[in-house]
Each structure stands twice: as C-alpha cells, then as structure tokens.
Design an enzyme around this catalytic site. Structure first.
Site, PDB file in Angstrom:
ATOM      1  N   GLY A  12       0.828  -1.198   0.000  1.00  0.00           N
ATOM      2  CA  GLY A  12       0.000   0.000   0.000  1.00  0.00           C
ATOM      3  C   GLY A  12       0.860   1.245   0.000  1.00  0.00           C
ATOM      4  O   GLY A  12       2.091   1.170  -0.055  1.00  0.00           O
ATOM      5  N   PHE A  14       1.390   3.131   2.393  1.00  0.00           N
ATOM      6  CA  PHE A  14       2.065   3.336   3.670  1.00  0.00           C
ATOM      7  C   PHE A  14       2.913   2.162   4.104  1.00  0.00           C
ATOM      8  O   PHE A  14       3.517   2.194   5.161  1.00  0.00           O
ATOM      9  CB  PHE A  14       1.046   3.673   4.759  1.00  0.00           C
ATOM     10  CG  PHE A  14       0.406   5.003   4.581  1.00  0.00           C
ATOM     11  CD1 PHE A  14       1.055   6.160   4.989  1.00  0.00           C
ATOM     12  CD2 PHE A  14      -0.827   5.117   3.973  1.00  0.00           C
ATOM     13  CE1 PHE A  14       0.474   7.402   4.814  1.00  0.00           C
ATOM     14  CE2 PHE A  14      -1.415   6.356   3.796  1.00  0.00           C
ATOM     15  CZ  PHE A  14      -0.758   7.500   4.212  1.00  0.00           C
ATOM     16  N   ASP A 125     -10.043   7.773   2.336  1.00  0.00           N
ATOM     17  CA  ASP A 125      -9.505   6.947   1.250  1.00  0.00           C
ATOM     18  C   ASP A 125     -10.396   5.736   0.985  1.00  0.00           C
ATOM     19  O   ASP A 125      -9.912   4.608   0.862  1.00  0.00           O
ATOM     20  CB  ASP A 125      -8.071   6.517   1.579  1.00  0.00           C
ATOM     21  CG  ASP A 125      -7.252   6.184   0.326  1.00  0.00           C
ATOM     22  OD1 ASP A 125      -7.612   6.637  -0.777  1.00  0.00           O
ATOM     23  OD2 ASP A 125      -6.240   5.471   0.466  1.00  0.00           O
TER      24      ASP A 125
END
Length: 187
Positions: A12, A14, A125
C-alpha cells in the site's frame, strides 16, 4: 507470526502487508508501516481510536507495534481479499445478492465511523482496494492511514494537504474553494 515476512500479500501507500498466523492458528495480516516520522503521537492516537471501534463492517485491529521508528499494525485476515479484484474484468465475479449489499455495508461502516464512535473518524480513502471481504463475503472498511480524528460536533475541519487517492478524492478536499472537508468527504 509472519515466518520472517515470507508471505507478502500486498503493498500500500504506507507499507507492505504480510500474511501471518497467531499461536492459536488464527490468520492475521501484519502491515509494516514505511517512513514513520515524528514522535508517533498521531500513530498512537489513531491506534487508540481504531482499537476502540467494533463494527461488523470495520476490519478489526488486533494489535500493533511501536518501537522507535518501527511501526506495524495487526488486523484480522480477510480470506476473500479486496473488492477491487471482483470489479476487474478477469472472471472473478460476485453474485447478485453480494453486489446489492456492497453500498449498504459500506454505508453502515461509514455511518459507524462518522456517528457511532466517541471520536469521529473520517477515512479519506474509501476505494475498492480498501474494502475487504471476509470468508462470508461481508464487506469491511480497512486501511486508516489517511484517517483524520475529529470532534463529533465538528462539521468542517482542516485537512492539511490533499488526502486520498486521485480519482476517489472528494472535490472539496482537493479544491478548497468548494468548501471545507467534512465527514461527508468520505461519501
């Protein structure tokens, strides 16, 4: 738990996501967060708020690790993966009943985050990659990396910089002239 991170199941914005197994045999997902900055106060606040959530349409946070710059999150494992794989034209299909419950279950999860928690959680998100399906095809909202915590009575708040994924972001988040960001930005 992850057998030295051999089963990578995703990447992802992050960090990397790995499949793991607890001593009792239950499967989990471990998300190693990249680029941890600052003193970690924001991380700890988000973990504290998300750990207090309990809703059928929100992925359960089972634990976390916060050691210096190293940070990770442990979530329940979702065997059917993310909704995006069912929306691509690769032959993987959902039955009609599941298709009809997608917007209802996402809306229930958002309503809980926005109205049912002591601290309002705005996700910022919501997209098919962040909607996961458990073994019974129940939809669950995941990935709170961009989430903002705010007071329940706060209607419009500051969202420093654009938050979200291009194509899924609410216009008022990107174009400040349209008004301020609010919990309605998730919708």
């Amino acid at each position: 738990m992850t057998n030295t991170f051999v089963a990578k199941i995703g990447q992802g914005g992050f960090g990397s996501v790995y499949k793991g197994q607890l001593y009792d045999g239950n499967l989990v997902v471990v998300k190693l967060l990249d680029g941890a900055m600052g003193d970690g106060e924001d991380f700890v606040n988000k973990v504290a708020s998300i750990s207090r959530t309990s809703h059928v349409n929100i992925v359960t946070l089972l634990g976390f690790c916060f050691e210096g710059k190293k940070r990770s999150l442990v979530y329940e494992f979702m065997p059917n993966g993310s909704l995006d794989k069912f929306l691509r034209d690769d032959g993987t299909r959902l039955d009609r009943n599941t298709l009809f419950k997608i917007p209802k279950e996402i809306a229930r999860g958002l309503e809980y985050l926005h109205q049912g928690c002591n601290t309002r959680i705005v996700h910022f998100d919501i997209k098919p990659h962040n909607i996961l399906l458990d073994g019974e095809f129940v939809l669950k909202i995941s990935d709170f990396g961009l989430a903002k915590l705010c007071k329940r009575k706060e209607s419009i708040f500051s969202a420093m910089g654009a938050r979200g994924t291009a194509g899924y972001m609410a216009l008022e988040v990107f174009f400040k002239s349209l008004g301020g960001a609010s919990h309605k930005s998730d919708v």
